[in-house]
Scaffold this active site. Structure first.
Site, short mmCIF file in Angstrom:
data_model
loop_
_atom_site.label_atom_id
_atom_site.label_comp_id
_atom_site.label_asym_id
_atom_site.label_seq_id
_atom_site.Cartn_x
_atom_site.Cartn_y
_atom_site.Cartn_z
CD GLU A 283 -2.77 -1.18 -0.16
OE1 GLU A 283 -3.11 -0.13 -0.73
OE2 GLU A 283 -3.03 -2.30 -0.63
CD1 TRP A 286 -1.22 -0.37 -4.10
CD2 TRP A 286 -1.57 0.81 -5.98
NE1 TRP A 286 -1.69 -1.23 -5.07
CE2 TRP A 286 -1.92 -0.54 -6.23
CE3 TRP A 286 -1.70 1.74 -7.02
CZ2 TRP A 286 -2.38 -0.98 -7.47
CZ3 TRP A 286 -2.17 1.31 -8.26
CH2 TRP A 286 -2.50 -0.04 -8.47
CG ASN A 349 -8.58 2.10 -0.33
OD1 ASN A 349 -8.40 3.06 -1.07
ND2 ASN A 349 -8.45 0.85 -0.76
CD1 TRP A 367 -11.93 11.71 -14.65
CD2 TRP A 367 -10.72 12.66 -13.04
NE1 TRP A 367 -10.80 12.25 -15.23
CE2 TRP A 367 -10.04 12.84 -14.26
CE3 TRP A 367 -10.14 13.18 -11.88
CZ2 TRP A 367 -8.82 13.50 -14.36
CZ3 TRP A 367 -8.92 13.85 -11.98
CH2 TRP A 367 -8.28 14.00 -13.21
CD1 TRP A 390 -10.24 11.39 -6.36
CD2 TRP A 390 -12.15 10.88 -7.40
NE1 TRP A 390 -11.26 11.52 -5.46
CE2 TRP A 390 -12.45 11.22 -6.06
CE3 TRP A 390 -13.20 10.52 -8.24
CZ2 TRP A 390 -13.75 11.21 -5.56
CZ3 TRP A 390 -14.50 10.51 -7.74
CH2 TRP A 390 -14.77 10.85 -6.41
P1 FAD Z 1 -3.38 1.85 5.06
O1 FAD Z 1 -4.14 0.74 4.45
O2 FAD Z 1 -2.93 1.68 6.46
O3 FAD Z 1 -2.11 2.11 4.11
C1 FAD Z 1 -0.91 2.73 4.55
C2 FAD Z 1 -0.57 3.92 3.68
O4 FAD Z 1 -0.40 3.52 2.33
C3 FAD Z 1 -1.67 4.97 3.64
O5 FAD Z 1 -1.60 5.83 4.74
C4 FAD Z 1 -1.38 5.68 2.32
O6 FAD Z 1 -0.36 6.64 2.45
C5 FAD Z 1 -0.88 4.55 1.46
N1 FAD Z 1 -2.00 4.00 0.66
C6 FAD Z 1 -2.91 3.07 1.03
N2 FAD Z 1 -3.75 2.80 0.02
C7 FAD Z 1 -3.37 3.58 -1.01
C8 FAD Z 1 -3.85 3.75 -2.34
N3 FAD Z 1 -4.88 3.07 -2.83
N4 FAD Z 1 -3.22 4.65 -3.14
C9 FAD Z 1 -2.16 5.35 -2.69
N5 FAD Z 1 -1.67 5.22 -1.44
C10 FAD Z 1 -2.26 4.36 -0.61
N6 FAD Z 1 -4.90 8.51 -0.08
C11 FAD Z 1 -4.32 9.63 0.41
O7 FAD Z 1 -3.36 9.53 1.18
N7 FAD Z 1 -4.76 10.87 0.05
C12 FAD Z 1 -5.81 11.04 -0.81
O8 FAD Z 1 -6.16 12.20 -1.13
C13 FAD Z 1 -6.46 9.88 -1.30
N8 FAD Z 1 -7.54 10.00 -2.13
C14 FAD Z 1 -8.16 8.86 -2.60
C15 FAD Z 1 -9.25 8.99 -3.45
C16 FAD Z 1 -9.91 7.85 -3.94
C17 FAD Z 1 -11.08 7.99 -4.89
C18 FAD Z 1 -9.46 6.57 -3.55
C19 FAD Z 1 -10.14 5.34 -4.06
C20 FAD Z 1 -8.36 6.44 -2.71
C21 FAD Z 1 -7.70 7.57 -2.23
N9 FAD Z 1 -6.57 7.46 -1.37
C22 FAD Z 1 -5.96 8.60 -0.91
C23 FAD Z 1 -5.95 6.15 -1.10
C24 FAD Z 1 -6.43 5.43 0.17
O9 FAD Z 1 -7.82 5.39 0.21
C25 FAD Z 1 -5.91 6.05 1.47
O10 FAD Z 1 -4.52 6.26 1.38
C26 FAD Z 1 -6.17 5.12 2.65
O11 FAD Z 1 -7.55 4.89 2.79
C27 FAD Z 1 -5.62 5.72 3.91
O12 FAD Z 1 -5.93 4.93 5.01
P2 FAD Z 1 -4.80 4.24 5.87
O13 FAD Z 1 -3.73 5.23 6.20
O14 FAD Z 1 -5.47 3.57 7.01
O15 FAD Z 1 -4.22 3.17 4.85
#
Ligand code: FAD
Length: 491
Positions: A283, A286, A349, A367, A390
């Site tokens: 993640e 990503w 997410n 979008w 997005w």
């Molecule tokens: P965890 O699952 O604990 O992951 C750890 C870290 O990995 C996150 O803190 C984040 O930095 C990174 N990460 C995780 N999933 C993704 C992903 N799909 N893409 C990129 N990085 C990821 N994330 C943002 O940080 N900022 C945003 O503005 C953002 N906008 C989003 C918009 C949409 C439409 C979607 C579908 C996803 C978006 N995300 C965004 C990605 C993701 O949803 C969040 O990073 C995640 O939900 C954060 O929760 P967490 O820290 O508990 O993630």
């Protein structure tokens, strides 16, 4: 007068593993400055991010003061404020950590040239990423377009550098008496909402700052990582790290996360399996990939990565967009997600994917409307992750979900929130429905609705759109684009 050094804080609001800060402090007296950027073509922060920034800067200023330093705060255009400060304070060395959005890159490049021409040494560092966007390439040296090979190539580069400790002591340089753009303190920036104060839910949910980021990481490694791989898709559970806003503002960096995870696993403290750890790292991968895309595709937040989408026949329906923004679409998983966002500045997410798909596909809304709303309301609104995600959902991005894959909000709710506890948390007005109806209230009988105290169309909306109609219309819109056969072949 001995020359001073200067460190410019941007998206790196921490003292530990901050190479630019360390370099500036190592040279002797240092000016530490944050500039609320209100100039040029850089995108202004959204409301929720401004709230986060305010709290994060306050925490940073306190940590700096504890080490004997001071955080100087300016507001205005760094293009003029920074050279003015450097000249007035007799600075001969400037350091910062890199950013990757095109507006910020342009500004940094111009400043570097200008300051160097004035005889100042300028150095920039990597504090935000495991790998710089230009360090991971295809065999022929081109930018990567697909996540799996990207991440494989990134992993093959080996472990990231060991995180640096925070400077033990900060020797403050004198701040010139009359400085353009200087504000008294963080509060004087006016970043927090007052009329009305909508940030109560944010205050309840979050604690910005470096110390909280570190605590969140260690709590996650202690008790959240176990079962992450499977649990991360359940919005009702606190099964993900929630580190995203801390990462967004650089209160913690990915090298620190990587090494803390490795150390905890070696010591047997991290409760998760190897598969949980790998999934969590991917993640972060990503996030790295999103920055790779942003760097190599300037304007990713406004321009479809896949140029075919420039001709997409988007609909403009202000009422439907507003219903989506307010969490009043009549589809509970969508509405719960949008209310989670509004109340806490964050959304799970899985639900982000569902609400984005609903807006883009069922409502056929551009979008960019969704990206902009998220930009304004997310505490983790991130220039790379938001734009890339997005576009991923829209099908217009790199390595994106194909456009014809359309999430059904009812089955998504039933699969990922089977007992409806996530939906009930954010939609108390339908909490009384039985589990079998909670993701589709319009299918409830008159008796069930009455028992739950619901009058459809009054206490909770009827669906804003018929799912089958929305799906068909989206597929027709896709088919109207030039050269869609390549997409459909993947179905
Ligand atoms: P965890 O699952 O604990 O992951 C750890 C870290 O990995 C996150 O803190 C984040 O930095 C990174 N990460 C995780 N999933 C993704 C992903 N799909 N893409 C990129 N990085 C990821 N994330 C943002 O940080 N900022 C945003 O503005 C953002 N906008 C989003 C918009 C949409 C439409 C979607 C579908 C996803 C978006 N995300 C965004 C990605 C993701 O949803 C969040 O990073 C995640 O939900 C954060 O929760 P967490 O820290 O508990 O993630």
């Amino acid at each position: 007068m001995t020359a001073a050094s200067l460190f410019w804080f941007r998206d790196d609001l921490r003292l530990a593993d901050n190479p630019g800060l360390r370099a500036a402090c190592a040279r002797g007296e240092a000016l530490l400055v944050y500039i609320l950027d209100e100039g040029g073509d850089r995108r202004a922060l959204g409301g929720a991010a401004r709230w986060w920034l305010s709290r994060s800067l306050a925490a940073l200023a306190e940590q700096i003061a504890r080490r004997g330093g001071e955080l100087l705060i300016l507001r205005g255009d760094p293009a003029t404020l920074l050279p003015d400060l450097v000249a007035k304070a007799g600075v001969d060395y400037v350091a910062w950590n890199r950013r990757y959005e095109d507006g910020a890159l342009r500004l940094d490049k111009a400043l570097k040239t200008q300051l160097r021409e004035a005889g100042v040494t300028v150095e920039s560092f990597n504090a935000a990423l495991l790998n710089e966007p230009w360090e991971v390439t295809t065999m022929t040296g081109q930018p990567m377009k697909v996540f799996t090979p990207y991440w494989k190539a990134a992993r093959a580069r080996g472990e990231p550098a060991t995180p640096l400790p925070a400077p033990a002591k900060i020797r403050p340089a004198g701040i010139p008496a009359r400085l353009a753009g200087r504000v008294r303190d963080v509060a004087a920036l006016g970043l927090e909402p007052t009329g009305p104060d909508w940030a109560g839910g944010l205050r309840e949910a979050w604690s910005p700052g470096e110390a909280s980021a570190r605590k969140r990481l260690s709590d996650f490694l202690d008790s959240g990582l176990a079962g992450y791989r499977d649990g991360r898709d359940s919005p009702a559970r606190a099964a993900t790290s929630r580190l995203s806003p801390h990462l967004r503002f650089g209160e913690i960096g990915p090298r620190q996360i990587w090494h803390a995870l490795a150390a905890a696993r070696e010591a047997g403290e991290a409760a998760g399996s190897a598969a949980d750890a790998e999934k969590f790292l991917s993640e972060l991968g990503w996030r790295e990939f999103s920055y790779h895309l942003l760097f190599h595709n300037p304007g990713l937040e406004t321009r479809s990565y896949n140029p075919r989408f420039a001709a997409f026949p988007w609909e403009t329906d202000a009422a439907a967009l507003r219903a989506w923004q307010r969490g009043l679409t009549g589809y509970p998983i969508v509405d719960a997600g949008m209310r989670e966002l509004w109340q806490t500045g964050w959304m799970h997410n899985r639900v982000r994917m569902v609400v984005a798909s609903f807006l883009i596909k069922h409502l056929l809304t551009d979008w960019r409307e969704g990206e902009a709303w998220f930009w304004d309301t997310l505490v983790d609104a991130d220039p790379a992750n938001n734009a890339a995600s997005w576009q991923w959902v829209a099908g217009s991005g790199a390595d994106a979900a194909p456009y014809f894959r359309i999430f059904n909000p009812v089955t998504q709710g039933e699969t990922h929130d089977p007992d409806g506890s996530y939906v009930r948390r954010f939609l108390p007005e339908i909490a009384g429905l039985p589990d079998s109806r909670i993701h589709a209230p319009w299918t409830a009988s008159a008796k069930e609705l009455k028992a739950a105290g619901i009058t459809l169309g009054e206490t909770y909306p009827r669906p804003v759109i018929d799912l089958a109609f929305g799906r068909r219309r989206a597929l027709e819109a896709l088919a109207s684009l030039p050269d869609t056969r390549g997409d459909a072949a993947g179905n």
